[in-house]
Design an enzyme around this catalytic site. Sequence first.
Site, PDB file in Angstrom:
ATOM      1  N   HIS A   1       6.564  -4.307   2.317  1.00 14.72           N
ATOM      2  CA  HIS A   1       6.577  -3.985   0.627  1.00 14.72           C
ATOM      3  C   HIS A   1       8.163  -3.880   0.463  1.00 14.72           C
ATOM      4  O   HIS A   1       8.276  -3.808  -0.893  1.00 14.72           O
ATOM      5  CB  HIS A   1       5.745  -3.175   0.113  1.00 14.72           C
ATOM      6  CG  HIS A   1       4.832  -3.502  -1.079  1.00 14.72           C
ATOM      7  ND1 HIS A   1       3.860  -3.020  -1.582  1.00 14.72           N
ATOM      8  CD2 HIS A   1       5.280  -4.453  -1.868  1.00 14.72           C
ATOM      9  CE1 HIS A   1       3.569  -3.431  -2.757  1.00 14.72           C
ATOM     10  NE2 HIS A   1       4.325  -4.320  -3.024  1.00 14.72           N
TER      11      HIS A   1
ATOM     12  N   HIS B   1      -0.469   3.106  -1.499  1.00 12.28           N
ATOM     13  CA  HIS B   1       0.464   4.125  -1.639  1.00 12.28           C
ATOM     14  C   HIS B   1       1.623   4.039  -2.711  1.00 12.28           C
ATOM     15  O   HIS B   1       1.306   2.829  -3.489  1.00 12.28           O
ATOM     16  CB  HIS B   1       1.416   4.137  -0.572  1.00 12.28           C
ATOM     17  CG  HIS B   1       0.679   3.968   0.920  1.00 12.28           C
ATOM     18  ND1 HIS B   1       0.222   2.580   1.332  1.00 12.28           N
ATOM     19  CD2 HIS B   1       0.408   4.808   1.813  1.00 12.28           C
ATOM     20  CE1 HIS B   1      -0.205   3.201   2.558  1.00 12.28           C
ATOM     21  NE2 HIS B   1      -0.246   4.299   3.032  1.00 12.28           N
TER      22      HIS B   1
ATOM     23  N   ASP C   1       4.803   3.868  -3.022  1.00 14.67           N
ATOM     24  CA  ASP C   1       6.126   3.252  -3.064  1.00 14.67           C
ATOM     25  C   ASP C   1       6.908   3.674  -3.963  1.00 14.67           C
ATOM     26  O   ASP C   1       7.915   3.095  -4.349  1.00 14.67           O
ATOM     27  CB  ASP C   1       5.650   1.919  -3.002  1.00 14.67           C
ATOM     28  CG  ASP C   1       4.979   1.090  -1.915  1.00 14.67           C
ATOM     29  OD1 ASP C   1       4.583   1.983  -0.849  1.00 14.67           O
ATOM     30  OD2 ASP C   1       4.584   0.084  -1.866  1.00 14.67           O
TER      31      ASP C   1
ATOM     32  N   HIS D   1      10.016   0.686   2.888  1.00 16.47           N
ATOM     33  CA  HIS D   1       8.808   0.059   2.353  1.00 16.47           C
ATOM     34  C   HIS D   1       8.023   1.076   1.234  1.00 16.47           C
ATOM     35  O   HIS D   1       7.204   0.872   0.545  1.00 16.47           O
ATOM     36  CB  HIS D   1       7.931  -0.696   3.342  1.00 16.47           C
ATOM     37  CG  HIS D   1       6.843   0.319   3.922  1.00 16.47           C
ATOM     38  ND1 HIS D   1       5.638  -0.071   4.344  1.00 16.47           N
ATOM     39  CD2 HIS D   1       7.167   1.315   4.452  1.00 16.47           C
ATOM     40  CE1 HIS D   1       5.216   0.825   5.118  1.00 16.47           C
ATOM     41  NE2 HIS D   1       6.014   1.896   5.129  1.00 16.47           N
TER      42      HIS D   1
ATOM     43  N   ASP E   1      -0.273  -5.188  -2.249  1.00 14.16           N
ATOM     44  CA  ASP E   1      -0.213  -4.977  -0.738  1.00 14.16           C
ATOM     45  C   ASP E   1      -1.641  -5.085  -0.071  1.00 14.16           C
ATOM     46  O   ASP E   1      -2.601  -4.494  -1.130  1.00 14.16           O
ATOM     47  CB  ASP E   1       0.282  -3.332  -0.580  1.00 14.16           C
ATOM     48  CG  ASP E   1       0.368  -2.947   0.586  1.00 14.16           C
ATOM     49  OD1 ASP E   1      -0.254  -3.185   1.382  1.00 14.16           O
ATOM     50  OD2 ASP E   1       1.441  -2.204   0.694  1.00 14.16           O
TER      51      ASP E   1
ATOM     52  N   ASP F   1      -3.249  -3.375   1.820  1.00 16.64           N
ATOM     53  CA  ASP F   1      -3.781  -2.024   2.145  1.00 16.64           C
ATOM     54  C   ASP F   1      -4.379  -1.533   0.823  1.00 16.64           C
ATOM     55  O   ASP F   1      -4.933  -0.443   1.034  1.00 16.64           O
ATOM     56  CB  ASP F   1      -2.865  -1.071   2.769  1.00 16.64           C
ATOM     57  CG  ASP F   1      -1.656  -0.303   1.892  1.00 16.64           C
ATOM     58  OD1 ASP F   1      -1.719  -0.530   0.740  1.00 16.64           O
ATOM     59  OD2 ASP F   1      -0.845  -0.210   2.576  1.00 16.64           O
TER      60      ASP F   1
ATOM     61  N   GLU G   1       2.434  -6.938   3.801  1.00 17.49           N
ATOM     62  CA  GLU G   1       1.918  -5.970   4.426  1.00 17.49           C
ATOM     63  C   GLU G   1       0.372  -6.498   5.243  1.00 17.49           C
ATOM     64  O   GLU G   1       0.184  -5.688   6.299  1.00 17.49           O
ATOM     65  CB  GLU G   1       1.333  -4.353   3.976  1.00 17.49           C
ATOM     66  CG  GLU G   1       2.581  -3.878   3.221  1.00 17.49           C
ATOM     67  CD  GLU G   1       3.693  -3.124   4.205  1.00 17.49           C
ATOM     68  OE1 GLU G   1       3.470  -3.295   5.548  1.00 17.49           O
ATOM     69  OE2 GLU G   1       4.506  -2.592   3.660  1.00 17.49           O
TER      70      GLU G   1
END
Length: 298
Positions: A99, A124, A126, A139, A227, A229, A272
């Site tokens: 990312h 997250h 970021d 990232h 992302d 995730d 990711e």
Amino acid sequence: MKINVIGVPLNLGCDCAGADKAPNHLRERGLMNIIRKHGHRAFDLGNLYVPPVKEQDKYAQGNTMKYLDTIVEVNNNLAELVYDTLHGGAFPLVIGGDHSLGLGSASGVGKCYDDFGIIWLDAHGDINTSETSPSGNIHGMPLSALMGLGSEELVNIYAPGNKVHAQNVFLVGTRSLDEGERELIRRERLSVYPMDVIREKGIAFVAEDIKRKIKTRKIRNIHFSIDVDSIDPTYAPGTGTPVPEGLTPEEFNAFVDSILAINLVKSMDLVELNPELDEDNQTTNLCLQIIDHVMAQI
């Protein structure tokens, strides 16, 4: 629509092998055909060059950010390619990679539009900086730099200063934040929709609230940065930093549908995926389904 596919085989931002293989991995499994089946004119612009860096040189710049010079170089090149794509009337689909590439893609968008916003789907925040990051992995820093916060090396990628106003940033699906990120969210009054809010109020509420703010703030162009995730690792295990209790694929699709319906999304990242961590291509197949779902609607 004309779609320019840009591969960014970058894993230096996450400092973990495997994410760099994702662009070619998805190509080999029909990425371009999936886009074209929806009637789009799709062009594969290949992969950006990522200079090799030895692991022992990750801190060669003498600071706390890993692989800084190389990540800056790749993102400058990506920003130019995204800008050229938008300037030519096409839709840039950026396939990562980690990312940290969001620095380049969103910077390219920011040169085209000064009235743009970012929807950032991620487990997250970021939004660490070199001062707050516990890992030094870039990232975890792109969104703060895009807002003009943190180290000048990242803030000034492609053009000096911030690329997006903090009020035009929307973080969705977060469930793993560092203390420095929590402080930044409070200070900047960021629009953040963590998983506990999604569970309490529903993904439809989140989408409608974001659309209301987009209208109120007169945002006319959106960069959509996804992302994998953000999706629960039960469904998307093949990523470097999975966090439990994420979005279900149904919630993800419902949110995407609602946002795409306002016809303001002009660019997209998908990042990711780590094929080396992806058992039975489960996450790979999900990524291809995401692209299929988006391309059916833009």
